[in-house]
Design a protein around this motif. Structure first.
Motif, short mmCIF file in Angstrom:
data_model
loop_
_atom_site.label_atom_id
_atom_site.label_comp_id
_atom_site.label_asym_id
_atom_site.label_seq_id
_atom_site.Cartn_x
_atom_site.Cartn_y
_atom_site.Cartn_z
N LEU A 1 -44.65 13.06 4.30
CA LEU A 1 -44.44 14.51 4.21
C LEU A 1 -45.60 15.16 3.48
CD1 LEU A 1 -40.66 15.00 3.44
CD2 LEU A 1 -41.95 15.81 5.40
N PHE A 2 -46.03 14.50 2.40
CA PHE A 2 -47.12 15.06 1.61
C PHE A 2 -48.40 15.13 2.44
CE2 PHE A 2 -50.73 14.40 -1.32
CZ PHE A 2 -50.66 15.61 -1.97
N ILE A 3 -48.64 14.06 3.21
CA ILE A 3 -49.87 14.06 4.02
C ILE A 3 -49.80 15.15 5.09
CG2 ILE A 3 -51.14 12.74 5.75
CD1 ILE A 3 -50.58 10.25 4.03
N VAL A 4 -48.65 15.23 5.76
CA VAL A 4 -48.54 16.18 6.87
C VAL A 4 -48.58 17.63 6.36
CG1 VAL A 4 -47.03 17.05 8.69
CG2 VAL A 4 -47.35 14.59 8.39
N PHE A 5 -47.84 17.91 5.28
CA PHE A 5 -47.75 19.30 4.83
C PHE A 5 -48.65 19.62 3.64
CE2 PHE A 5 -43.70 18.63 7.03
CZ PHE A 5 -43.80 19.65 7.95
N GLY A 6 -49.26 18.61 3.04
CA GLY A 6 -50.12 18.86 1.90
C GLY A 6 -51.58 18.59 2.21
N VAL A 7 -51.87 17.37 2.62
CA VAL A 7 -53.27 16.98 2.77
C VAL A 7 -53.88 17.58 4.03
CG1 VAL A 7 -54.84 15.05 2.99
CG2 VAL A 7 -52.87 14.86 1.48
N VAL A 8 -53.14 17.49 5.14
CA VAL A 8 -53.70 17.97 6.41
C VAL A 8 -54.04 19.47 6.34
CG1 VAL A 8 -53.19 18.37 8.85
CG2 VAL A 8 -52.68 16.15 7.81
N PRO A 9 -53.13 20.33 5.89
CA PRO A 9 -53.51 21.75 5.79
C PRO A 9 -54.69 21.96 4.84
CG PRO A 9 -51.15 21.50 5.50
CD PRO A 9 -51.73 20.13 5.51
N LEU A 10 -54.72 21.17 3.77
CA LEU A 10 -55.80 21.32 2.80
C LEU A 10 -57.15 21.04 3.45
CD1 LEU A 10 -54.98 21.95 -0.15
CD2 LEU A 10 -55.85 19.70 -0.73
N VAL A 11 -57.19 19.95 4.21
CA VAL A 11 -58.42 19.61 4.91
C VAL A 11 -58.71 20.68 5.96
CG1 VAL A 11 -59.53 17.92 6.41
CG2 VAL A 11 -58.15 17.15 4.48
N GLY B 1 -53.75 29.42 6.07
CA GLY B 1 -55.09 29.64 6.58
C GLY B 1 -55.45 28.64 7.66
N ALA B 2 -55.03 27.42 7.46
CA ALA B 2 -55.44 26.36 8.37
C ALA B 2 -54.53 26.28 9.59
CB ALA B 2 -55.40 25.03 7.64
N LEU B 3 -53.27 26.17 9.32
CA LEU B 3 -52.33 25.96 10.41
C LEU B 3 -51.63 27.26 10.72
CD1 LEU B 3 -50.83 22.52 9.49
CD2 LEU B 3 -52.60 23.07 11.15
N ALA B 4 -52.40 28.33 10.70
CA ALA B 4 -51.83 29.65 10.90
C ALA B 4 -50.81 29.62 12.02
CB ALA B 4 -52.93 30.61 11.26
N ALA B 5 -51.26 29.13 13.13
CA ALA B 5 -50.42 29.19 14.31
C ALA B 5 -49.23 28.25 14.18
CB ALA B 5 -51.24 28.82 15.52
N GLY B 6 -49.51 27.03 13.77
CA GLY B 6 -48.45 26.03 13.71
C GLY B 6 -47.37 26.40 12.73
N LEU B 7 -47.78 26.85 11.55
CA LEU B 7 -46.80 27.15 10.53
C LEU B 7 -46.06 28.44 10.82
CD1 LEU B 7 -48.30 26.11 7.13
CD2 LEU B 7 -46.63 24.97 8.55
N PHE C 1 -46.46 28.11 -2.11
CA PHE C 1 -47.83 27.71 -2.41
C PHE C 1 -48.48 26.95 -1.26
CE2 PHE C 1 -51.50 26.93 -4.61
CZ PHE C 1 -51.75 25.59 -4.77
N LEU C 2 -47.83 25.84 -0.88
CA LEU C 2 -48.41 25.05 0.19
C LEU C 2 -48.42 25.82 1.48
CD1 LEU C 2 -47.17 21.43 -0.38
CD2 LEU C 2 -49.48 22.31 -0.50
N GLY C 3 -47.36 26.58 1.68
CA GLY C 3 -47.28 27.38 2.90
C GLY C 3 -48.44 28.35 2.99
#
Lengths: 308, 453
Positions: free
Chosen positions: A36-46, B18-24, B11-13
């Motif tokens: 979960l952390f990788i999918v919703f934390g690391v991937v968006p961060l990258v 910015g990155a997964l604009a569309a997906g999220l 926060f994470l959202g």
């Protein structure tokens, strides 16, 4: 230790698992959370990092943009302003919230029945959503149809959200109103952990309540204060919904915090690149602040309760 | 944005936004209502189509009725609808289209937003289909409505729904109190300001926090002082278009009115979405208000006897002495628009075209719009006006029709006409201009910097 030692049931391991073989099942249990952390934390961060080097309007193709987003955002006079507003709200809301939460938490840590009742009452603001709070306050503070004109109270009839200084004060007030309950709860827990023997010893030595508070309660709560402050500081970097609904960053750009700046660049003016730069800056700022606060609290996280 | 989570949770959202604009975005809208079935364009099996539009009465009911009529007549190729609130819709549709998850039928305001879709290759070119196969429909629509639907000479959207010019509303009772007549010129407006303030009535109501409300003032002042070509130059991307002497004069006049306390106290914290600005007018706290024709319905419903008692007056924005603009010109929304997604299947596109051709401006729709106090974008609206029995409604509808039909130039609202990048910078700077925190020259400089972007 003999090889015939009885198997230790999981969960009652007294020593931290250090053997390679023993960490196996524990590592497996971490997997879902890690995923979960990788999918919703690391991937968006990258993803944000990658996007910050591209030009994209959110609709068409993505083009590489090199460093242009970074240079233009870092040179943009709006950025220092947004950072200033963010820190202003962060610091002032910390200054307001910490003493209030500490006092309230200490007070609520008593065992009397009515305190439990009050604790529930105080906790209510935290249960409301930020958007609902913002809409409610907006209605109450309305200079024409709000609380002030309704009750004919002139001092309440101000242009609360239309003057820069007042708007920031209102944001800090509402943030504090919303989150003091949460931090009081943390402090309440912290105070209850302090051994009563310390207070008994202090009373025998003739220390009054105020002396006890400053000489025992506050020092004993050091780590609680660090924890609560970290949550406040890092959390205030992400204030968005409340401010978005309440002032939309206004008047002018008086309350445009970093998160709002990012949203406006990305989703209002369709420039995902610069918005990603701001997002990356928010991450960096958050990390730096969290590390700084940890340093301030000493490098160890071991409980100070042992041998108190 | 999900208003139900705390700020820490987002926060994470936010970072991911910015990155997964569309997906999220798929999990971040504020609870749209969906008819059963798939909402994605790609997911529709067979020839059905999807259609997203705005909530809010009376428009919502009229749109729902259109879809119902279509679905009843075409049981094999039904249209599925998803409805959003205004602000949620603007963000959601953009991200959904960017992610290839947009609806078959794209509802919008035309102009700069449509241009962005066109440049990204997201919407169908409807020029040939509409000009050849739908010539009758085309001829029935106000010609002024097509400008905002045309990009580089091609038609990418079909005008529909209503024509809503910006109108100067006033309270006749307030004018009686100071013994004055409604303003015939900009000079009259400036003269009226101290008179109303003396009596404790705010001269103008304004929902300044919404920003586009302030913009309506500039749209008229630019036009009345410098003529329609001042903004046309800006729209065409002419260098330093905002520094035109007429533009600077208009900005100066604007700040003069603000400094003279022309607007209600606290205007920059009032929003238009809550209709508080309209309430100021109909409760007698403010004497005048510049606002869209779409506010009529709400003022009639919520304003007590303001409309029904004949207290509400309205007029086109008065001329500025010595100005070059044609006083018949108006600004606002020349229509709303429907485009067809380029990513939809051929069958879906056919369904969408059929719906546009048969149901968006049919007789039942035109009648429903007129009954709700709106002028639909078709010339035949005039014929329906005689059937209105309420004399206030009838006078209002005739006024709106004449304003729209007689305008030499019907300019689209700036924030719709310009690209999203320019529009956001514009709204931002307008807010600062009204706060008096930047000068007209600074405003022009800031805006010149984004011309053509």
């Amino acid at each position: 230790m003999t090889s015939a030692a009885p198997p230790v049931p999981p969960g009652t391991v007294s020593k931290p698992a250090s053997g390679v073989g023993r960490s196996g099942p524990v590592a497996w249990m971490v997997l879902p959370a890690l995923l979960l952390f990788i999918v919703f934390g690391v991937v968006p961060l990258v993803g944000v990092l990658v996007l910050s080097f591209t030009r994209w309007d959110g609709l068409g193709a993505i083009h590489a943009a090199g460093l242009s987003n970074w240079t233009s955002v870092l040179r943009d006079p709006q950025l220092p302003h947004s950072i200033l507003v963010t820190f202003e709200i962060m610091i002032l809301s910390w200054v307001v919230q910490t003493p209030m939460s500490l006092l309230l938490g200490t007070f609520l840590a008593g065992r009397q029945r009515y305190r439990a009742f009050l604790a529930v009452l105080y906790f209510i603001p935290l249960l409301l959503s930020s958007a609902a709070i913002a809409i409610t306050y907006k209605a109450l503070l309305d200079p024409n149809f709000g609380l002030g004109p309704g009750l004919k109270l002139d001092f309440l009839t101000q242009d609360w959200l239309g003057r820069s200084d007042l708007a920031i004060a209102v944001v800090i007030f509402i943030v504090s109103w919303q989150f003091i309950p949460f931090h009081s709860l943390i402090y309440q827990g912290g105070v209850r952990q302090i051994p009563t023997t310390m207070y008994e010893a202090a009373s025998i030595d003739g220390a009054g309540r105020i002396r006890q508070f400053f000489s025992i309660t506050v020092p004993q709560l050091k780590y609680t204060i660090i924890t609560s402050s970290t949550l406040m500081v890092v959390g205030s970097l992400t204030f968005f919904d409340l401010i978005f609904v309440l002032t939309a960053g206004g008047p002018g750009d008086a309350t445009r915090v970093l998160a709002l700046d990012m949203y406006q660049r990305g989703f209002m003016s369709n420039r995902m690149g610069p918005a990603s730069v701001i997002a990356a800056l928010i991450v960096l700022l958050g990390l730096a602040l969290a590390l700084l606060l940890r340093r301030l609290g000493g490098s160890t996280t071991a409980s100070q309760q042992e041998g108190a | 944005m999900d208003p139900n989570t705390t700020s820490r949770r987002t926060f994470l959202g936010l970072v991911g936004g910015g990155a997964l604009a569309a997906g999220l975005a798929a999990c971040g809208s504020s609870g749209p209502t969906t008819t059963p079935g798939s909402t994605t364009a790609a997911g529709g099996a067979g020839g059905g189509a999807t259609y997203w539009f705005l909530t809010g009465q009376p428009q919502q009911a009229i749109r729902e009725a259109q879809v119902k009529r279509f679905n009843d007549a075409n049981p094999d190729t039904k249209i599925k609808t998803t409805q959003f609130q205004n602000d949620a819709f603007k963000q959601k549709i953009k991200t959904a289209i960017g992610a290839g998850q947009g609806p078959t039928l794209i509802w919008g305001w035309g102009g700069g937003g449509l241009k962005a879709y066109v440049e990204a290759g997201q919407v169908e070119d409807l020029t040939d289909w509409f000009n050849k196969e739908q010539a009758d429909l085309k001829d029935s629509i106000f010609p002024s409505a097509f400008t905002a639907a045309t990009v580089n000479g091609k038609l990418y959207a079909v005008p529909g729904e209503t024509v809503t010019p910006i109108v100067l509303f006033y309270d006749k009772r307030a004018f009686d109190k100071i013994g004055a007549q409604p303003p015939q010129s900009w000079g009259d407006i400036m003269d009226l300001v101290p008179k109303f303030n003396e009596k404790g009535i705010a001269p103008f109501s304004l929902g300044g926090q919404s920003r586009w409300t302030n913009m309506m003032w500039l749209e008229f002042l630019f036009d009345r002082i410098g003529g329609a070509e001042v903004f046309q130059n800006i729209f065409d991307g002419k260098k330093d278009g905002w520094s035109d002497p007429s533009a600077i004069k208009a900005l100066e006049e604007m700040q003069k009115l603000i400094k003279a306390n022309g607007f209600v106290k606290g205007f920059s914290s009032i929003t238009a979405d809550s209709n508080a600005d309209q309430a100021l007018l109909y409760t007698g706290k403010a004497a005048m208000m510049l606002h869209g024709a779409w506010t009529y319905g709400n003022m009639k419903a919520s304003g007590g006897d303001f409309v029904t008692g004949g207290h509400m007056g309205y007029m086109n924005f008065p001329p500025v002495d010595g100005g070059k603009g044609d006083p018949s010109d108006t600004v606002g929304n020349p229509g709303q628009y429907m485009s067809i997604s380029a990513k939809a299947t051929d069958a879906e596109k056919e369904t969408a075209k059929k719906f546009i051709a048969n149901n968006t401006l049919d007789d039942a729709t035109v009648e429903a719009w007129v009954k709700s106090g709106n002028i639909p974008v078709v010339k035949s609206a005039k014929d329906k006006l005689s059937s209105i029995t309420d004399k206030n409604d009838s006078a209002w509808l005739n006024f709106v029709y004449d304003t729209a039909a007689n305008a030499k130039n019907f300019a689209q609202s700036w924030d719709q006409a310009l690209s999203p990048t320019q529009a956001e910078t514009l709204l931002d700077n307008i807010a600062k201009l009204f706060q008096l925190s930047i000068s007209p020259q600074q405003f022009a400089t800031n805006m010149n910097a984004v011309i053509g972007q």
